[in-house]
Design a protein around this motif. Sequence first.
Motif, PDB file in Angstrom:
ATOM      1  N   GLU A 218       0.869   4.744  -2.585  1.00 35.17           N
ATOM      2  CA  GLU A 218       0.825   6.139  -2.127  1.00 35.17           C
ATOM      3  C   GLU A 218       1.858   6.999  -2.853  1.00 35.17           C
TER       4      GLU A 218
ATOM      5  N   GLN B 190       0.818  -1.218   0.000  1.00 33.36           N
ATOM      6  CA  GLN B 190       0.000   0.000   0.000  1.00 33.36           C
ATOM      7  C   GLN B 190       0.855   1.273   0.000  1.00 33.36           C
ATOM      8  N   PRO B 191       1.945   1.349   0.777  1.00 34.62           N
ATOM      9  CA  PRO B 191       2.767   2.564   0.708  1.00 34.62           C
ATOM     10  C   PRO B 191       3.366   2.816  -0.676  1.00 34.62           C
TER      11      PRO B 191
END
Length: 101
Positions: A32, A28-29
């Motif tokens: 981002e 997920q990062p």
Amino acid sequence: MGKLAIWAQLESKPGKEKELEEFLKSVQPLAEREPGTITWYAIKMGPGKYGIFDTFADENGRNAHLNGEIAKALFAKAKDLLATPPKIDKPEILASKTGRG
């Protein structure tokens, strides 16, 4: 609003469900940090069935994601975690609702 999307369907190998879930949470990062990715979702559809849904404003953002770090990491782990190769579709978004509620 995103006009393009990626829908990747993933099926875990038996006994590898938790590892696949942890992998999906761990990347997920990376999503981002992708300026061309508007939204990114990792989804559990049911026992052993998962998906990734992303939206993009244009083809450049979608292609950057398909050639980015998440895709590289997924394909590097595919033989260990997945029962079948990821099924990747590239839909167009016809309508959407955004906001809180």
